[in-house]
Motif scaffolding. Structure first.
Motif, short mmCIF file in Angstrom:
data_model
loop_
_atom_site.label_atom_id
_atom_site.label_comp_id
_atom_site.label_asym_id
_atom_site.label_seq_id
_atom_site.Cartn_x
_atom_site.Cartn_y
_atom_site.Cartn_z
N VAL A 13 0.86 -1.18 0.00
CA VAL A 13 0.00 0.00 0.00
C VAL A 13 0.90 1.23 0.00
O VAL A 13 1.89 1.29 0.74
N THR A 14 0.53 2.22 -0.84
CA THR A 14 1.30 3.46 -0.95
C THR A 14 0.46 4.62 -0.41
O THR A 14 -0.71 4.77 -0.78
N PHE A 15 1.10 5.45 0.45
CA PHE A 15 0.43 6.63 1.01
C PHE A 15 1.12 7.89 0.48
O PHE A 15 2.36 7.98 0.46
N MET A 16 0.29 8.86 0.04
CA MET A 16 0.78 10.18 -0.38
C MET A 16 0.36 11.16 0.71
O MET A 16 -0.83 11.43 0.90
N ALA A 17 1.37 11.69 1.43
CA ALA A 17 1.07 12.59 2.55
C ALA A 17 2.16 13.64 2.67
O ALA A 17 3.35 13.32 2.60
N ASP A 18 1.73 14.90 2.84
CA ASP A 18 2.65 16.02 3.07
C ASP A 18 3.71 16.12 1.98
O ASP A 18 4.87 16.42 2.24
N GLY A 59 -6.94 2.70 8.03
CA GLY A 59 -6.48 3.45 9.20
C GLY A 59 -5.34 2.74 9.92
O GLY A 59 -4.37 3.38 10.35
N GLU A 60 -5.43 1.40 10.06
CA GLU A 60 -4.36 0.64 10.70
C GLU A 60 -3.08 0.70 9.87
O GLU A 60 -1.98 0.85 10.41
N ALA A 61 -3.22 0.57 8.55
CA ALA A 61 -2.05 0.64 7.68
C ALA A 61 -1.41 2.03 7.75
O ALA A 61 -0.18 2.17 7.70
N LEU A 62 -2.24 3.08 7.87
CA LEU A 62 -1.72 4.45 7.97
C LEU A 62 -0.88 4.59 9.23
O LEU A 62 0.19 5.22 9.21
N ASP A 90 -4.19 -4.67 -2.39
CA ASP A 90 -2.81 -4.77 -2.83
C ASP A 90 -2.57 -3.80 -3.99
O ASP A 90 -3.32 -3.75 -4.96
N GLY A 91 -1.52 -2.97 -3.88
CA GLY A 91 -1.19 -2.00 -4.92
C GLY A 91 -1.97 -0.70 -4.83
O GLY A 91 -1.84 0.16 -5.71
N GLN A 92 -2.76 -0.53 -3.79
CA GLN A 92 -3.59 0.67 -3.66
C GLN A 92 -2.77 1.89 -3.26
O GLN A 92 -1.81 1.79 -2.50
N THR A 93 -3.16 3.07 -3.79
CA THR A 93 -2.54 4.34 -3.41
C THR A 93 -3.58 5.18 -2.67
O THR A 93 -4.69 5.42 -3.19
N VAL A 94 -3.22 5.63 -1.47
CA VAL A 94 -4.13 6.40 -0.63
C VAL A 94 -3.53 7.78 -0.40
O VAL A 94 -2.36 7.90 -0.03
N THR A 95 -4.34 8.81 -0.62
CA THR A 95 -3.88 10.19 -0.43
C THR A 95 -4.39 10.71 0.91
O THR A 95 -5.58 10.58 1.22
#
Length: 467
Positions: A249-254, A268-271, A294-299
């Motif tokens: 999982v990919t997170f885009m933050a700041d 939320g747990e993954a974050l 799997d492979g998801q991008t979360v902003t």
């Protein structure tokens, strides 16, 4: 095994007893054992002869004739006896033959059933040994070695009381022939309610542990979360199992990108595993309680908000009233309208620094609007004004105002096509201000003014009336 061996021993024992009985009976029937001590023995003629006190044994009827000859002859005294010796010997031989002929069929009749019993026992033992099989039966991991007369797997399971269903495994398959040394394996099916990566399934497995079930179902469990221990045994009633495989999982933050491997149950747990925290009104591009794919991008959306109060005008209404003293097309403003105002509170939000459309959250009236009142003429317009018709009124209007009925000069004192001042306009019977009247009424008032004062009210453009 014990029963079959006992049967063999019983058969062999019965055979020996049958043979021993025949031999013993034959010896007893033939009178082999005599009565000693002066008892009676079997005589040559088949009658009991008295052997006296010497206890001599009765002669054997199957002995050779020369042995029987002396034994069966009656004793004679010195002076002779009963008949001569030669006739007595002949008679003894004949009696012996008659006795032997009568005894042989009787012996055969006794031996025949006993021989048949021995032959039956010998044949039954051979068939018993041939149909007996030594097999190994393993039921749900519990092995047993046994002897059986079953011809196939189905018959073996029925004999042992092993019931199988549609989800159970039997190897070899039911109906397969059995031979000595074979191994039959039965594995019972177990129901499993499997929740795999948020998707619920009902499946069956013959594995006896959680780890075996995962292998059998083809579930990749490396790095996965399991709701039960891998070594947990699965009973016949089954179990519920939650499996969350490891995903990327990919997170885009700041302004940064962070990629992690996780088996978390929610975004939320993954974050939290990625070390990203949410503050205030911060949120994510997908619901925080949803399952991370799997492979998801979360902003991650950083949200900042504030309230703004704005004063906005409230337009006034226009109230029109008919006035029969005014020519048609003429409108006179009796009272000018005044716009009101209201105070409106907006919530203004910025997402990652980008301002969003404000959202109205409250409002209140600051000043009520004042309606505008207008008189509308209904009087018919005059057809003409004597002494003024036929002049070039359009030329005069073009020179004074450019031909615009609502024109007003720079000072604000003169208005309309012919640039009347308000005092002169009202003295000619007009209402309100000249620029508010229609073009026809303005021309009518100008003609009346020309009749009274000629072209002098228009010192610069009056000459156009005749040109």
């Amino acid at each position: 095994m014990g029963n079959s061996q006992g049967s063999h021993r019983a058969a062999r024992g019965s055979g020996r007893r049958a043979v021993e009985t025949m031999e013993y009976g034959e010896r007893r029937d033939h009178g082999e054992y005599g009565d000693h001590g002066g008892r009676r023995g079997l005589g040559a003629a088949g009658e009991y002869a008295d052997h006296g006190e010497r206890g001599e044994r009765a002669p054997d009827p199957y002995a050779p004739a020369y042995e029987l000859r002396e034994a069966r002859l009656p004793r004679q005294g010195a002076g002779g006896g009963v008949g001569d010796g030669r006739g007595g010997r002949a008679e003894a031989r004949r009696a012996a033959r008659r006795r032997k002929g009568a005894e042989r069929p009787e012996a055969l009749r006794r031996l025949l059933p006993q021989a048949l019993v021995v032959a039956f026992l010998a044949g039954g033992t051979s068939a018993f040994v041939a149909s007996d099989k030594a097999v190994k039966l393993s039921v749900d991991g519990v092995p047993r070695t046994m002897h059986t007369f079953a011809d196939d797997v189905t018959e073996l399971l029925e004999d042992e009381g092993v019931e199988v269903g549609a989800h159970d495994l039997v190897a070899p398959a039911p109906g397969a022939a059995l031979a000595s040394g074979d191994e039959v394996v039965v594995r019972y099916g177990r129901p499993v309610v499997l929740t795999l990566d948020g998707q619920r399934h009902r499946v069956w497995t013959t594995a006896r542990t959680v780890e075996g079930a995962l292998r059998q179902l083809g579930v990749r469990a490396e790095g996965a979360y399991l709701s039960a221990s891998r070594s947990l045994r699965i009973g016949r009633a089954g179990l519920a199992l939650d499996v969350r495989t490891e995903r990327t999982v990919t997170f885009m933050a700041d302004g940064r990108e962070r990629t992690i491997r996780t088996n978390a149950a929610t975004v939320g747990e993954a974050l939290a595993e990625a070390g990203i925290s949410l503050r205030g009104q911060d949120t994510t591009s997908v619901p925080s309680g949803s399952f991370p794919r799997d492979g998801q991008t979360v902003t991650v959306m950083r949200i900042r908000g504030a309230k703004e109060v704005r004063e906005e005008p409230i337009p006034f209404d226009v109230v029109r009233t008919e006035d029969p003293t005014l020519f048609k097309g003429t409108e006179v403003v009796v009272r000018a309208g005044e716009a009101g105002s209201r105070r409106v509170t907006y919530f203004v939000r910025t997402v990652n620094g980008v301002r969003q459309t404000p959202r109205r959250v409250a409002e209140e009236i600051a000043r009520e609007p004042v309606a505008r009142r207008v008189k509308v003429g209904t009087k018919e317009k005059p057809a003409s004004v004597a002494g003024a018709d036929g002049l070039n009124w359009s030329g005069l209007a073009h020179c004074e105002s450019g031909g615009r009925p609502g024109a007003v000069d720079a000072t604000g004192h003169y208005g309309g096509l012919y640039q009347f001042d308000t005092q002169t306009w009202q003295a000619l019977g007009g209402s309100g201000r000249p620029q508010e009247a229609s073009a026809a009424e303005q021309t009518f008032r100008a003609k009346k003014l020309y009749v009274q004062r000629g072209a002098s009210p228009w010192p610069h453009c009056g000459g156009r009336l005749r040109g």
